[in-house]
Write an enzyme that holds these catalytic residues in place. Structure first.
Site, mmCIF file in Angstrom:
data_model
loop_
_atom_site.group_PDB
_atom_site.id
_atom_site.type_symbol
_atom_site.label_atom_id
_atom_site.label_comp_id
_atom_site.label_asym_id
_atom_site.label_seq_id
_atom_site.Cartn_x
_atom_site.Cartn_y
_atom_site.Cartn_z
ATOM 1 N N CYS A 1 13.355 6.458 -39.665
ATOM 2 C CA CYS A 1 14.400 7.482 -39.584
ATOM 3 C C CYS A 1 15.311 7.478 -40.808
ATOM 4 O O CYS A 1 15.706 6.416 -41.293
ATOM 5 C CB CYS A 1 15.214 7.316 -38.301
ATOM 6 N N GLU B 1 20.060 -1.983 -27.750
ATOM 7 C CA GLU B 1 20.915 -1.175 -28.618
ATOM 8 C C GLU B 1 21.677 -0.137 -27.799
ATOM 9 O O GLU B 1 21.240 0.271 -26.722
ATOM 10 C CB GLU B 1 20.078 -0.457 -29.676
ATOM 11 N N ASP C 1 12.494 2.339 -31.377
ATOM 12 C CA ASP C 1 13.809 2.181 -30.764
ATOM 13 C C ASP C 1 14.378 3.501 -30.267
ATOM 14 O O ASP C 1 15.058 3.553 -29.241
ATOM 15 C CB ASP C 1 14.783 1.540 -31.757
ATOM 16 N N CYS D 1 9.198 -0.070 -39.042
ATOM 17 C CA CYS D 1 10.393 0.151 -38.224
ATOM 18 C C CYS D 1 11.066 -1.146 -37.805
ATOM 19 O O CYS D 1 10.651 -2.234 -38.166
ATOM 20 C CB CYS D 1 10.053 1.041 -37.035
ATOM 21 N N ASP D 2 12.090 -0.992 -36.972
ATOM 22 C CA ASP D 2 13.153 -1.970 -36.786
ATOM 23 C C ASP D 2 12.734 -3.431 -36.615
ATOM 24 O O ASP D 2 13.085 -4.279 -37.412
ATOM 25 C CB ASP D 2 14.010 -1.558 -35.584
ATOM 26 N N LYS D 3 12.043 -3.770 -35.537
ATOM 27 C CA LYS D 3 11.734 -5.174 -35.267
ATOM 28 C C LYS D 3 10.441 -5.613 -35.917
ATOM 29 O O LYS D 3 10.164 -6.804 -36.013
ATOM 30 C CB LYS D 3 11.645 -5.431 -33.750
ATOM 31 N N SER E 1 22.412 0.361 -32.735
ATOM 32 C CA SER E 1 21.466 0.917 -33.681
ATOM 33 C C SER E 1 22.097 0.938 -35.068
ATOM 34 O O SER E 1 23.316 1.060 -35.210
ATOM 35 C CB SER E 1 21.097 2.339 -33.255
#
Length: 553
Positions: A191, A443, A78, A119-121, A469
């Site tokens: 992160c 985002e 991202d 990570c995110d998704k 985010s």
């Protein structure tokens, strides 16, 4: 065994021959075959080390008598995709990830699965697939990045995004920004801070589908390698006992995870992902439930970006298990009888949990905030709801009214913010950024960080039908539903209209009469789609509202 479909009997001799072409022995073929889906690649810092996690997981499976078989899926960073066309593909990748895992596990009938996201998704995508397939499964993430240091203070990726605004505001030199850029992300891992990846990996642990420590053990720690080996062994125990994801991820388990969400102050993206994951388990989680849980569960951890503490400090203080132990005494409480991937109940797991630092993890009698991290706002601007991380909002803008500054793209808004055209008191309305209108619900970390960097975090509100985010802080209200592309009220707001925000009372209004809004709706015309070919064009036609998790139907 499920894998007998591809290996047992006379008619499967050709299948066994193909296994042997890859070097598998008869002994390995005869064992339970454990699929390991990983997202190792060389474009995401949270994934660049997942090959080491994969090796450890394979060791654990082999130690417990299984045959590990690895395959991979995609992932989007991202941060690297932020603030350009690439961000439109981030949320949409969640569905591709879920579908790809389903395809691989159905085409090759593994006896059990281990998922290695980070990570995110990638985390929710893999979780959606595991619950859809419902075969014995464990999730083990790659762990968080260590916090960076710059001039004696803790920094992370968001510090660099905010540094761009600080340079424009003449509060940071370009030389210092370059030094910050070098220091903020010191190594592999997702992160640092309670951003979306951190949130989802912690909630995977709270849901019971990840082992204790899954959400917080640092990526570079030897304990992370040991955890991966334990995950490999744990899945063999689940297979023996026939404990499946839907046996673990019950309605009660999802409510436990939502309670942890509120206590940690997680990303607003959890409002998209938790319902989407729950739907795969055939569990209904209405959006209103987030407010109900938030009102009953206090905010116990002040983590970056809204607070001073890091994920590493949370881990040292006892991690997610310690947070959950504190929640046993809240009004809502936790269900201790739900099963987990340890093969034990949540209550049995929590019997070993201890808080080692009461400033990092506070008690319910001394919380950072009386209510949990996320609030859902309603009103004539968001009839189906909007989400805000209320614990990251300055007191000065918990209640706010101001003139709407209208932008129909992130680029326009970013230019106006960095160009000094947004003033204290303004309400930036950023629309046509929803699941359908974006498309992909991009985002908005760049404009939100620019607002903070320009010194406007306590005086400006940003509202969007897109999303933020997990690194966002400030009065940033996203997921406004219905979105502008569907004719929602956010698409009817005009420059200068007064916007009324009351996060305390959970209200989001535009000071325009219903008759005037109805008249504007009659004049409204749909905008041509931004992207007309490829995956995103198909996605835009089939995706649901942000209020229902932006799932593809």
């Amino acid at each position: 065994m499920r894998s007998d479909l591809m290996k047992k009997g006379l008619e499967r001799a050709p299948h066994r021959s193909l296994f042997k072409a890859m070097g598998y022995t008869d002994e390995e073929i005869n064992r339970p075959i454990i699929g390991i889906v990983h997202a190792h690649n060389e474009i995401i810092p949270g994934h660049v080390h997942l090959d080491r996690i994969l090796d450890a997981v394979k060791t654990g499976v082999s130690m417990a008598g299984g045959t590990p078989v690895a395959f991979c899926t995609i992932g989007v960073c991202d941060g690297i995709a932020m603030n350009h066309t690439g961000m439109k593909y981030s949320l949409a990748s969640r569905e591709i990830i879920a579908d790809s895992v389903e395809i691989m596990a159905m085409a090759h009938p593994f006896d059990a699965l281990i998922a290695i996201p980070n990570c995110d998704k990638i985390v929710p995508g893999m979780l959606m697939a595991l619950l859809r397939l419902n075969i014995p499964s464990v999730v083990v993430s790659g762990g968080p990045m260590l916090t960076g240091r710059f001039k004696g203070t803790d920094v992370n990726l968001v510090s660099v995004f905010e540094g761009v605004g600080q340079v424009r505001a003449d509060t940071l030199s370009i030389e210092d920004l370059a030094e910050l850029e070098d220091a903020a992300c010191p190594g592999c891992g997702y992160c640092a801070g309670m951003f979306t990846a951190n949130s989802m990996n912690c909630l995977t642990e709270a849901l019971g589908l990840g082992l204790p420590g899954n959400g917080t053990i640092p990526a570079v720690s030897a304990a992370r390698i040991r955890l991966a080996k334990y995950a490999g062994m744990a899945v063999m125990n689940l297979l023996e006992k026939d404990i499946r994801p839907r046996d673990i991820a019950t309605r009660e388990a999802f409510e436990n995870a939502m309670a942890v969400d509120m206590a940690l102050g997680c990303s607003t993206n959890t409002v998209l992902h938790i319902p989407a994951i729950a739907s795969e388990a055939e569990v209904d989680l209405p959006l209103e439930l987030f407010n109900a849980v938030s009102q009953q569960v206090p905010h116990l951890c002040s983590l970056a970006p809204g607070g001073p503490h890091s994920l590493q400090q949370l881990d040292e203080a006892g991690g997610v298990q310690a947070v959950m132990s504190q929640l046993l005494d809240t009004e809502r409480g936790l269900n201790k009888d739900v099963m987990t991937v340890t093969g034990k109940t949540m209550g049995e797991n929590l019997s070993k949990a201890r808080v080692r630092d009461t400033d990092i993890i506070r008690s319910t009698s001394d919380p950072y905030h009386e209510q949990g991290g996320i609030a859902i706002l309603y009103g004539n601007l968001a009839p189906e709801g909007a989400a805000v991380k209320q614990t990251a909002v300055a007191d000065e803008v918990l209640k706010h009214s101001g003139p709407a500054r209208i932008f129909d793209s992130e680029e326009e808004a970013q230019e106006a913010i960095l160009g000094g055209r947004i003033k204290a008191g303004d309400v930036v309305v950023l629309r046509y950024c929803g699941p359908r209108g974006g498309p992909g619900m991009p985002e908005m970390l760049s404009p939100t960080s620019a607002i903070i960097g320009m010194g406007l975090g306590k005086s400006v509100v940003l509202i969007t039908d897109g999303r933020f985010s997990g690194g966002t802080q400030g009065a940033c209200i996203g997921h406004v539903s219905p979105e502008a592309a569907d004719g929602g009220p956010i698409g009817l707001v005009r420059e200068g209209d007064t916007i009324l925000v009351d996060i305390i009372e959970k209200k989001l209004m535009v000071d325009v009469s219903e008759d005037e809004l109805a008249a504007r709706k009659k004049e409204w015309q749909p905008r041509p789609p931004n992207i007309t070919t490829g995956y995103l064009a198909r996605y835009a036609k089939r995706v649901s509202s942000g209020s229902t998790g932006a799932v593809v139907k």
